[in-house]
Design an enzyme around this catalytic site. Structure first.
Site, PDB file in Angstrom:
ATOM      1  N   ASP A  97     -22.204  15.959  65.732  1.00 34.02           N
ATOM      2  CA  ASP A  97     -21.802  16.052  64.318  1.00 34.02           C
ATOM      3  C   ASP A  97     -21.882  17.489  63.820  1.00 34.02           C
ATOM      4  OD1 ASP A  97     -24.604  15.253  64.813  1.00 34.02           O
ATOM      5  OD2 ASP A  97     -24.865  15.688  62.695  1.00 34.02           O
TER       6      ASP A  97
ATOM      7  N   GLY B  67     -24.333  13.327  53.772  1.00 39.36           N
ATOM      8  CA  GLY B  67     -25.448  12.748  53.035  1.00 39.36           C
ATOM      9  C   GLY B  67     -25.924  13.648  51.903  1.00 39.36           C
TER      10      GLY B  67
HETATM   11  P1  AMP Z   1     -27.939  18.019  59.788  1.00 38.23           P
HETATM   12  O1  AMP Z   1     -29.137  17.937  60.650  1.00 38.23           O
HETATM   13  O2  AMP Z   1     -28.106  18.903  58.602  1.00 38.23           O
HETATM   14  O3  AMP Z   1     -26.708  18.327  60.559  1.00 38.23           O
HETATM   15  O4  AMP Z   1     -27.731  16.562  59.140  1.00 38.23           O
HETATM   16  C1  AMP Z   1     -27.616  15.385  59.899  1.00 38.23           C
HETATM   17  C2  AMP Z   1     -27.300  14.227  58.987  1.00 38.23           C
HETATM   18  O5  AMP Z   1     -28.361  14.002  58.076  1.00 38.23           O
HETATM   19  C3  AMP Z   1     -26.060  14.404  58.139  1.00 38.23           C
HETATM   20  O6  AMP Z   1     -25.461  13.139  58.012  1.00 38.23           O
HETATM   21  C4  AMP Z   1     -26.617  14.878  56.832  1.00 38.23           C
HETATM   22  O7  AMP Z   1     -25.761  14.585  55.752  1.00 38.23           O
HETATM   23  C5  AMP Z   1     -27.901  14.065  56.732  1.00 38.23           C
HETATM   24  N1  AMP Z   1     -28.909  14.733  55.912  1.00 38.23           N
HETATM   25  C6  AMP Z   1     -29.657  15.801  56.222  1.00 38.23           C
HETATM   26  N2  AMP Z   1     -30.482  16.128  55.216  1.00 38.23           N
HETATM   27  C7  AMP Z   1     -30.264  15.249  54.217  1.00 38.23           C
HETATM   28  C8  AMP Z   1     -30.807  15.052  52.906  1.00 38.23           C
HETATM   29  N3  AMP Z   1     -31.754  15.846  52.404  1.00 38.23           N
HETATM   30  N4  AMP Z   1     -30.342  14.016  52.182  1.00 38.23           N
HETATM   31  C9  AMP Z   1     -29.390  13.203  52.662  1.00 38.23           C
HETATM   32  N5  AMP Z   1     -28.841  13.332  53.883  1.00 38.23           N
HETATM   33  C10 AMP Z   1     -29.259  14.345  54.658  1.00 38.23           C
HETATM   34 MG    MG Z   2     -24.879  18.667  60.242  1.00 41.68          MG
END
Ligand code: AMP
Ligand code: MG
Length: 506
Positions: A262, A102
């Site tokens: 993930d 994302g």
């Molecule tokens: P994470 O908690 O960083 O592992 O992210 C979990 C999911 O949320 C993944 O699919 C990321 O790409 C998405 N994600 C986290 N932060 C953002 C953001 N600021 N914009 C878009 N997608 C995000």
């Molecule tokens: Mg992640």
């Protein structure tokens, strides 16, 4: 499946990325080709010169305006094929069918100086089709945090994704307040996660799933390519890497904080340093993440959670295994059930090293000795890192640093120390060598939460990178004690640790 690097005859000018993009080439349907968003005023905050060297890149070229444009997403290095990867994942136990990159893009892969294939990805480079409600951006503080902790883990000998560079974008990002935005260039053995398999298993597309499994085997376990049960063996290999990885985390008191599927790689590298933290006074229930209200990802739960995640991985492989479904379930269950034993083997080996023990005694006895020591550390709220490090002089008959550390509980240590010494005596190593061996197994410097926060605050709020640079230098050599770095070895006051909270969202 062709993962042999394609050699480029025409050397590219500039930083010298020579891409060979097997993911883009072999896995169409697993990603969306996508372009990074431009950064209005990119400024290089940090370049990892050592890693650039490892990757065969020209570090000086990366610091030029052209290089910085590439590290910010404003320009693409020749040969890059930016794409957003699709994946799903179990987050805090619940299934999210559509996550994906994302706010990240895989630019491509390079073959490093040792012949290893490494992903080069941008994180914080703007919205993608997987962004849902997110802005696709990253803030400077968490990006620097990922850089710092990744490098610390690497120096500690723990498999990890690493940061090649941090570029400030010149654009504010809205979190609770407005924060400076940044892009991280992340290097990984690959970004394939358990969640990547879950995404395609949920679609019940066996052909795609088999393509993914074949790709991953060729990339991470080439020795299994011709194995008659290669998917089952892949599961065994991933279980083994995770058993080893989590044992290493536990050996330094590292709490990942968001062990969703993930965020679990197939390669066995640590990924996603969002809400991670290090335990200070040893406590298996330690949790710092603000969103982990039930302590699912507490320090001591990590081995069990790893096994839970691996069960989700195993489920995705069932349809690829030969024979009737019940037989497939039996086969993967047998592999998963070995996880605790494999974990314990890694943990025992590590605890022996930490306690300076050879491998000649009964492992169960050594494990009991280690558990009793951990219980003492827990009961007397002793700092985990120093509690082990101060065993080094104790092994050479100088208890005083350890006793000083333990303070009023030191008396309770006496019987344990006697037992430990007796066990040490069964090995012929001279005390000086024993002391050195214990020092090699027990870091004196870890990224202590308060030090990390101080460095990030100075960088983000005062544009002062000096504390960050200093801390990074300390953490690059975590095993050599230096009088000039004494302050970095000290735990934070207990009250401060009790209130410490970490947040997701790099
Ligand atoms: P994470 O908690 O960083 O592992 O992210 C979990 C999911 O949320 C993944 O699919 C990321 O790409 C998405 N994600 C986290 N932060 C953002 C953001 N600021 N914009 C878009 N997608 C995000
Ligand atoms: Mg992640």
């Amino acid at each position: 499946m062709n993962l042999e690097p394609r050699l480029h005859s025409d050397a590219t000018p500039g930083p010298g990325f020579v891409f060979d993009n097997s993911y883009a080439r072999e896995l169409e349907g697993f990603y969306v080709p996508w372009q990074p968003s431009p950064a209005p005023a990119p400024r290089l905050v940090r370049l990892n010169h050592a890693l650039a060297g490892e990757l065969g890149l020209d570090a000086a070229g990366l610091t030029t305006p052209e290089g910085v444009a590439m590290l910010s997403g404003n320009a693409l290095p020749p040969g890059a094929q930016p794409l957003a990867q699709a994946y799903a994942g179990h987050q805090f136990g619940g299934y999210s069918p559509q996550l994906g990159d994302g706010r990240a893009l895989l630019l491509g892969e390079v073959i490093d100086r040792q012949g290893r294939r490494r992903d080069i990805a941008l994180k914080g480079s703007g919205r993608t089709p997987f962004s849902r409600n997110g802005d696709g951006k990253a803030a400077l503080g968490p990006v620097l945090r990922e850089y710092l902790i990744g490098e610390a883990m690497h120096a500690l000998g723990i498999p990890t994704t690493r940061a090649l560079a941090v570029v400030a974008t010149g654009e504010p990002v809205r979190r609770e307040t407005l924060l400076p935005g940044a892009v991280l260039t992340r290097v990984a053995a690959s970004h394939v996660r358990v969640g990547t398999f879950e995404f395609f298993a949920a679609q019940q597309d066996m052909a795609l799933l088999r393509r993914l499994a074949d790709y991953v085997i060729a990339r991470h376990d080439p020795g299994l390519v011709n194995h008659p049960q290669r998917e089952l063996e892949l599961l065994r290999a991933v279980c083994e890497r995770q058993a080893s990885l989590v044992a290493r985390w536990m050996g330094v008191g590292f709490i990942h904080g968001v062990m969703n599927t993930d965020n679990m790689t197939i390669s066995g590298e640590t990924i996603d340093y969002g809400p991670c933290a290090f335990t200070e006074a040893y406590d298996p229930q330690a949790v710092f993440s603000s969103i982990d209200t039930h302590g699912r990802y507490a320090l001591g739960n990590q081995p069990a959670i790893a096994q839970w995640n691996l069960a989700r991985f195993a489920e995705t492989l069932l349809s690829l295994l030969d024979g009737p479904p019940e037989a497939a379930v039996e086969q993967v269950t047998a592999v998963l059930e070995k996880f605790p034993t494999r974990y314990e083997a890694h943990w025992t080996a590590m605890m022996r090293a930490k306690l300076g023990l050879d491998e000649l005694a009964d492992p169960a006895d050594d494990l009991a000795l280690a558990s009793d020591y951990l219980r003492l550390l827990h009961e007397h709220k002793v700092d985990f890192t120093l509690g082990f490090r101060r065993l080094a002089p104790a092994a050479a008959d100088d208890d005083s640093p350890l006793r000083k550390l333990v303070g009023s509980g030191a008396e309770a240590l006496t019987p344990w120390l006697a037992r430990w010494r007796e066990r040490l005596c069964s090995s012929p190593l001279p005390p000086v060598a024993r002391r050195a061996a214990i020092e090699r197994a027990n870091p004196i410097y870890i990224p202590r939460n308060h030090c990390v926060e101080q460095a990030l605050t100075a960088a983000v709020e005062h544009d002062d990178l000096a504390p960050f640079e200093r801390l990074l230098t300390v953490l690059e050599r975590p095993y050599d004690e230096r009088a000039s770095d004494a302050e970095f070895a000290q735990p934070a006051p207990a009250e401060q640790t009790a209130c410490y909270r970490t947040f997701c969202g790099t």
